[in-house]
Every structure is written in C-alpha cells, then in structure tokens.
Scaffold this motif. Sequence first.
Motif: not given
Length: 492
Positions: A7, A200, A202-204, A206, A268, A272, A433-434
Amino acid sequence: MRTFLTLCGVLALIGASYAFKSQKYQKPTDHVTSDWIYNGTFRTRVDHFRAQDGRFVDFVYHANLNFTGDEGPVYIYLKDAGDYTTRWIESGLMVDIARQNNGSLFTFDYRFFGTNRPTDNATFENLQFLTTEQILADLAQFVSYVKLFHDVYGGNTIVYGAGYGGTLATWARKKFPHLIDAAWSSSGIYELTVASLSVYDSLSYSIYRTRGADCRNLIQEAFEEAERLIIADDADELQELFNLCNPINTTSPNDVSSFFQNYFDLLVLYIQQQHADGVHDMCDDLEESTLPPLEAFAEFVRFALVGEECFDATYDNIIAERSNTSWNQPGTLSGSKQKSHYLKILKDVKNILGRQWHYIQCTQAGLFQVTDQWTWLPNHAELGYQAQVCINVLGPNYVFDFIRAALETLRNQYGSLYLRSSRTIFTYGEIDPKMYNGITYTDDPESVAISIPGHGRASDMSSIQATDSAELQAVKERIIELVGNFSVPFRP
C-alpha cells in the motif's frame, strides 16, 4: 482478491518548511448542530421482543422541517457508526432532494449511543438490549411516531445512510416494507461472516490500481522494518518514531497486534475518506522523501494524521478503556466531542471503537478485519487476537463462539451478500478497501447498484460540487432521479 505487494500512503518531513501534501486532506473540525434543527423525543421500548418487560424510554431525535410540504416525503438518515451529528439532515445530497420534493428530514442516535441510553450503565447484562433487531424496532417505532406527530401521512418514507447506517437502511426496507417505501445505502456492509481477509488485501489493491506498485511497496517495506524492530526488542525506537505514549511490550503478542492493527486501520480509513486524490498525495510525499520507508511512514502518521499528542497503542489501554461500564467514560462516551489522544483523521473512529460498538461486533456483526500468513501486511491481526479482545472486554460471561449462531440468524433474515431488497439504491466506491464486503450487484428489477470510479467511501453523500469528477456527478444525478421517483406515492 489476494495481492501481495503493498500500500502507499505516507510522507516524509524534509526540513521544517516542508509541507505534507496530505495535510490539506485532514478531517474538518467537529460538527456542531445548527440552532434551527428541531430537537424532540419519541418513546420506545427497552425490549421490543419481551412483553413482560414494560419499561419504556424517551430517545432524542432531530428534524429539519424547512422544506416540509403537503404530502411531502419523509427522509430518515440512519447514522453510520461513529457519526453522532446532524450533518446529513442539514446539508448534502438528500437535503437538496428534500428541498426539491418538499420533504422532511429526520435522524436519531441508536440506542446506547450518544445520549440515547436506555439503561443506567453499559454492563454486559444491559448491553443485551443492543442488537440489530432492537435498533430496527426503534426505527419502526420512530417512523410511526413521525407520521402521527408531524402529520406527514401523505408522503413516502425513504431511509438512507452510509456504512453501517446504509446496511440498516436496506435491512429496514426489507423488514418493514409497509412502513418504508425505499432505501439508499452508500458503502453499506453486508457480508455476514466472523472475519474477513478481504479488507487488508483490498487495501493493497486500492493503492495499486490508483497509483502503482512503487508506493505500495514502500508501505510494505515500512511495516516489515517495524516488524524487524519488534523482533530485535527495540521498543524505544518504535516509541520515538511513532510518538507513542508508552513503549509497547515487544514480547507480548497482544501488544504487538494492537500496535500493528491501529496503523493498518488508519490506512484503511485514510483511503476511504480521501479517495484517489488523497492516495496520490500520500504517494507523492512518500516517494519524494529521502528518509527510509519506516521513518517516512512514521513522519506521515505523526505530522499528517496524529498531531502533537502521543498515541497509546498498548493492549492494556484498549482493554481498560473499553471495559469500563459507567457512562461518560472514555470507552462509553460514544457520540461526544471529547478531545482524544487518538488519530486526528480517525476522530470519529475513536467513538466507533468504544464499548458499545465493540459489543455489537463481538456478539452479532462480526466481520473482524484479519490477516494471515499470505497477507501482504505482517500477520499480527489474526482472529485469535480479535477473540481475545472480545473476551477481555466483555468479561467471563461472554462466549466468542456464540457469534457464529448470531450471524447465521442474520444470514437467514437478510441473505448476506445475496440480499434482495426492492426499491433500493446501492452505491460504492471502487477503491474502498471494504467494497467487497458490500453489494456491488443486484438482480432486483426495482433496485440498482452503482459504482464510483476513483472514490472510497460515501463520496456521494454530499451535494453536487464543481470539484466533483464527471463520474461522481453522474452518480449523484442518478441518485436524485431515483430518490425523486421513489418519493412519489403510489396511486392505484
């Protein structure tokens, strides 16, 4: 989707005159309710599902009646966890819609949050009345009250919200179609499971899809260096770098997990809230820094997000704060505007993580954000750690395994990610990420799911602005059209 790189999101302070690009995206000051917002009370039961319990309680609600017209619609904002303001009935897209359609706007704090406290304290026994079903029953009671007291019987009722509020809005529409005519859920969360690896990971993704691998890799390197300091038992270095109030115990798995998860969640929330522009600014600052990745990341946290106050990341502090059952204590003060040593950008999240929200998550909501050995972040947010926090906070009468049965009940009622709700708008940001914990597709012919490129969470709640991207403006215009159509009463 599992990714293994990193990230981004960090910066470095290169001299006293250096300004973080990310600082311009800091969260605004605390919202203060306007004098012209009407405050009232409505009566509801302490326990809606046990007739033998005859206790009632008065809950405070807020109303914006400036646009109310004959047979105008009723718009009820269901608050997100951590939002205890009236901001979204004072301004924003739904206020614009209410002005256009002669609508009335209402909102109230959920039971046990803000000033709406149905019991004398927040003991484990009293919190049994804090459930999704009880909250939705309060909403049904409130809708009936509003129709009667405010004499707005002629118009349709539409509920809306972001995050947790968006989820409740959709569930309310499904559960009470005779009371609620439509719903709009912005970035709602619907995956009903004990734990999720996707946040976590999806954080990467994103960061990668917004900026590329270099910035993401710098964040990964920063966390890996922090882990090396843990292994080397260099708590003093970590304390200095992150301005911690107390050094973490590097030999305590719980202390280490608490430290890492705080900063995982910070990233995160940052993405967001700040969307693609914030990601680019963070990455610019990080990549232009001459400091090593961990030092650059620590500078970003300290100067751009945390401020001058130290931050207590120790496990014992978390447990002690959330274990206090008295009202008006740091762990139960959800909804107040107390000054906190927590991260500036996570000011509202301080409230989310109080005892009440923790009870909801540990007993019914689940969806703990976890890592495993394949996650690109250090594996220090495992489900075992989350379970231990629940046990330590809620006491010896709490059993973590019971959450599985509660989630099964909710899945049977609402369908998790397979929920079908008519006359419902689902919107979500493509770099949230969510996002994959929410509903991104619906086959209901009366509902629609809309994605917003380049945005994180709930970016469509605000009014149309000149700074909106073309995609965001188009989504807002579509919401105005749909809500307007849902606002018209059906005439056979």
